[in-house]
Scaffold this active site. Structure first.
Site, mmCIF file in Angstrom:
data_model
loop_
_atom_site.group_PDB
_atom_site.id
_atom_site.type_symbol
_atom_site.label_atom_id
_atom_site.label_comp_id
_atom_site.label_asym_id
_atom_site.label_seq_id
_atom_site.Cartn_x
_atom_site.Cartn_y
_atom_site.Cartn_z
ATOM 1 N N GLU A 122 13.116 -5.765 13.815
ATOM 2 C CA GLU A 122 13.005 -5.074 14.941
ATOM 3 C C GLU A 122 13.651 -5.885 16.135
ATOM 4 O O GLU A 122 14.000 -5.516 17.122
ATOM 5 C CB GLU A 122 11.399 -5.074 15.244
ATOM 6 C CG GLU A 122 10.691 -4.173 14.288
ATOM 7 C CD GLU A 122 9.009 -4.123 14.536
ATOM 8 O OE1 GLU A 122 8.718 -3.029 15.041
ATOM 9 O OE2 GLU A 122 8.586 -5.108 14.395
ATOM 10 N N GLU A 142 7.013 -3.664 5.828
ATOM 11 C CA GLU A 142 5.560 -3.137 6.530
ATOM 12 C C GLU A 142 4.856 -1.959 5.461
ATOM 13 O O GLU A 142 3.567 -2.046 5.380
ATOM 14 C CB GLU A 142 5.698 -2.578 7.743
ATOM 15 C CG GLU A 142 5.909 -3.608 8.791
ATOM 16 C CD GLU A 142 7.375 -3.913 9.154
ATOM 17 O OE1 GLU A 142 8.217 -3.559 8.067
ATOM 18 O OE2 GLU A 142 7.757 -4.345 10.201
HETATM 19 C C1 1HE Z 1 6.578 -16.525 5.697
HETATM 20 C C2 1HE Z 1 7.113 -15.219 5.684
HETATM 21 C C3 1HE Z 1 6.396 -14.428 6.742
HETATM 22 C C4 1HE Z 1 8.279 -16.347 4.560
HETATM 23 N N1 1HE Z 1 5.357 -15.002 6.966
HETATM 24 N N2 1HE Z 1 5.396 -17.084 6.121
HETATM 25 N N3 1HE Z 1 7.799 -9.877 6.330
HETATM 26 C C5 1HE Z 1 7.700 -9.931 5.121
HETATM 27 O O1 1HE Z 1 7.087 -9.141 4.442
HETATM 28 C C6 1HE Z 1 8.791 -10.626 4.249
HETATM 29 C C7 1HE Z 1 8.122 -11.866 3.775
HETATM 30 N N4 1HE Z 1 9.051 -12.821 3.374
HETATM 31 C C8 1HE Z 1 9.922 -12.946 2.131
HETATM 32 O O2 1HE Z 1 10.003 -11.704 1.598
HETATM 33 C C9 1HE Z 1 10.792 -14.039 1.778
HETATM 34 O O3 1HE Z 1 10.098 -15.129 2.193
HETATM 35 C C10 1HE Z 1 12.171 -14.098 2.357
HETATM 36 C C11 1HE Z 1 13.132 -12.962 1.586
HETATM 37 C C12 1HE Z 1 12.243 -13.669 3.748
HETATM 38 C C13 1HE Z 1 12.787 -15.521 2.023
HETATM 39 O O4 1HE Z 1 12.733 -15.708 0.696
HETATM 40 P P1 1HE Z 1 12.987 -17.186 0.117
HETATM 41 O O5 1HE Z 1 12.855 -17.322 -1.108
HETATM 42 O O6 1HE Z 1 14.129 -17.854 0.920
HETATM 43 O O7 1HE Z 1 11.639 -18.093 0.952
HETATM 44 P P2 1HE Z 1 10.083 -17.989 0.501
HETATM 45 O O8 1HE Z 1 10.033 -19.052 -0.668
HETATM 46 O O9 1HE Z 1 9.597 -16.808 0.252
HETATM 47 O O10 1HE Z 1 9.553 -18.588 1.803
HETATM 48 C C14 1HE Z 1 9.481 -19.942 2.232
HETATM 49 C C15 1HE Z 1 8.290 -20.160 3.226
HETATM 50 O O11 1HE Z 1 8.193 -19.337 4.330
HETATM 51 C C16 1HE Z 1 6.936 -19.892 2.139
HETATM 52 O O12 1HE Z 1 6.024 -20.739 2.846
HETATM 53 P P3 1HE Z 1 5.625 -22.114 2.059
HETATM 54 O O13 1HE Z 1 4.527 -22.688 3.048
HETATM 55 O O14 1HE Z 1 5.021 -21.451 0.600
HETATM 56 O O15 1HE Z 1 6.945 -23.023 1.968
HETATM 57 C C17 1HE Z 1 6.483 -18.514 2.800
HETATM 58 O O16 1HE Z 1 5.168 -18.239 2.681
HETATM 59 C C18 1HE Z 1 7.118 -18.637 4.132
HETATM 60 N N5 1HE Z 1 7.413 -17.298 4.745
HETATM 61 N N6 1HE Z 1 8.380 -15.247 5.263
HETATM 62 C C19 1HE Z 1 4.789 -15.922 6.945
HETATM 63 N N7 1HE Z 1 6.994 -13.146 7.019
HETATM 64 C C20 1HE Z 1 5.210 -6.641 14.765
HETATM 65 S S1 1HE Z 1 4.971 -5.974 13.210
HETATM 66 C C21 1HE Z 1 6.141 -6.742 12.228
HETATM 67 C C22 1HE Z 1 5.493 -6.319 10.981
HETATM 68 C C23 1HE Z 1 6.256 -7.388 9.957
HETATM 69 O O17 1HE Z 1 7.389 -8.044 10.166
HETATM 70 S S2 1HE Z 1 5.827 -7.014 8.232
HETATM 71 C C24 1HE Z 1 7.047 -7.935 7.375
HETATM 72 C C25 1HE Z 1 6.465 -9.207 7.310
#
Ligand code: 1HE
Length: 268
Positions: A122, A142
């Site tokens: 977005e 989402e």
């Molecule tokens: C996060 C987030 C997040 C990572 N919110 N904490 N977005 C998603 O559904 C995407 C979610 N994220 C992922 O699928 C992956 O993290 C990635 C593909 C982006 C990156 O993967 P990777 O292997 O490099 O990293 P990771 O090990 O998954 O994440 C590292 C840390 O970032 C980990 O936290 P930690 O405390 O365990 O180290 C994750 O929890 C954190 N992290 N992404 C919170 N999104 C206005 S409406 C909009 C609606 C949306 O955007 S919905 C889509 C949300």
């Protein structure tokens, strides 16, 4: 040079959005790499503040993300139990921030790499040009997370790729790689891994040399014209064209060409 002397920009930097000037280009960096630049409320507010307070010398801006990913979208850890009214206000706060990107004073080029997902897509869609490197991938998770876009995605993403492709992305969780993303229109430029920021700064530097009114016409008038009925669009175009051509800078540029002092259009 980092621009954090302004108290608003200082607060933005503390909340994960840093601003550096590279010549006439404001380089805006999402700097929350440990969380893959996930957008929490403080970061959304910081984005709004930075784009509403760009230094006067900025003629264009670039936005990019620190670390291995552009942006992982909404910070899911902040997805609280909101009632409908609170949900509306939360979504509207994103609209204000991303409108500040799209409808700010200068054109914005997004430099993409790694994840450009959910709210990250977005944000990229609110920019005027997207440059992606080969590591980029795009998704709208989402749909699979039981939520909906709320940061303007339902308005902006279909303008890039069409409604059918966006519905497919959300219904099926489809992920586009960098090549397919460029093919369908998610990015206008595809560059080797690690070079998106440099390419974006190169483009923004060139954009900053345009007449400011031309950049205004392209980022403010053009999107509105595209939404108007044809007759209204032609009328708005005529008004915008006459305002742009009346500016002394336009006269000087045309005169320079006629006097052989300005560059010709080169074959691509
Ligand atoms: C996060 C987030 C997040 C990572 N919110 N904490 N977005 C998603 O559904 C995407 C979610 N994220 C992922 O699928 C992956 O993290 C990635 C593909 C982006 C990156 O993967 P990777 O292997 O490099 O990293 P990771 O090990 O998954 O994440 C590292 C840390 O970032 C980990 O936290 P930690 O405390 O365990 O180290 C994750 O929890 C954190 N992290 N992404 C919170 N999104 C206005 S409406 C909009 C609606 C949306 O955007 S919905 C889509 C949300």
């Amino acid at each position: 040079m980092t621009h954090n002397s302004h108290p608003i920009l200082e607060r933005a930097a503390a909340n994960g959005v840093a601003l550096d000037m590279k010549g006439s280009v404001a380089v805006v960096r999402l700097c929350r790499p440990a969380k893959r630049n996930a957008l929490n409320d403080a970061l959304i507010e910081a984005l709004r503040d930075v784009f509403q307070n760009l230094p006067p010398e900025a003629g264009a801006a670039v936005i990019h993300g620190e670390g291995d990913h552009f942006c992982a979208g909404l910070d899911l850890s902040e997805l609280k139990e909101r009632d409908a009214g609170e949900g509306i206000h939360h979504s509207r706060s994103w609209h204000v921030a991303l409108n500040a990107v799209e409808q700010g004073r200068v054109p914005v080029v997004a430099a993409l790499h790694g994840a450009v997902v959910g709210g990250g897509l977005e944000l990229a869609s609110a920019s005027h040009i997207r440059v992606a490197d080969e590591s980029t991938f795009y998704a709208l998770p989402e749909g699979t997370r039981g939520i909906f876009v709320g940061g303007g995605g339902s308005v902006r993403v279909p303008k890039l790729i069409g409604t059918a492709r966006m519905i497919d992305m959300m219904l099926t969780g489809r992920v586009y790689n960098a090549q397919d993303g460029e093919r369908v229109g998610l990015a206008q430029y595809l560059v080797p891994t690690g070079t998106a920021l440099a390419k974006a700064i190169e483009l923004a530097t060139r954009i900053a040399t345009n007449a400011p009114l031309t950049n205004f016409a392209l980022t403010h008038a053009m999107p509105r014209i595209a939404e108007q009925p044809a007759d209204h669009g032609l009328f708005t175009e005529a008004l915008m064209a006459s305002i742009a051509q009346a500016a002394p800078e336009a006269k000087a540029r045309v005169r320079a060409f006629l006097e052989g002092k300005a560059a010709k259009v080169q074959k691509g």
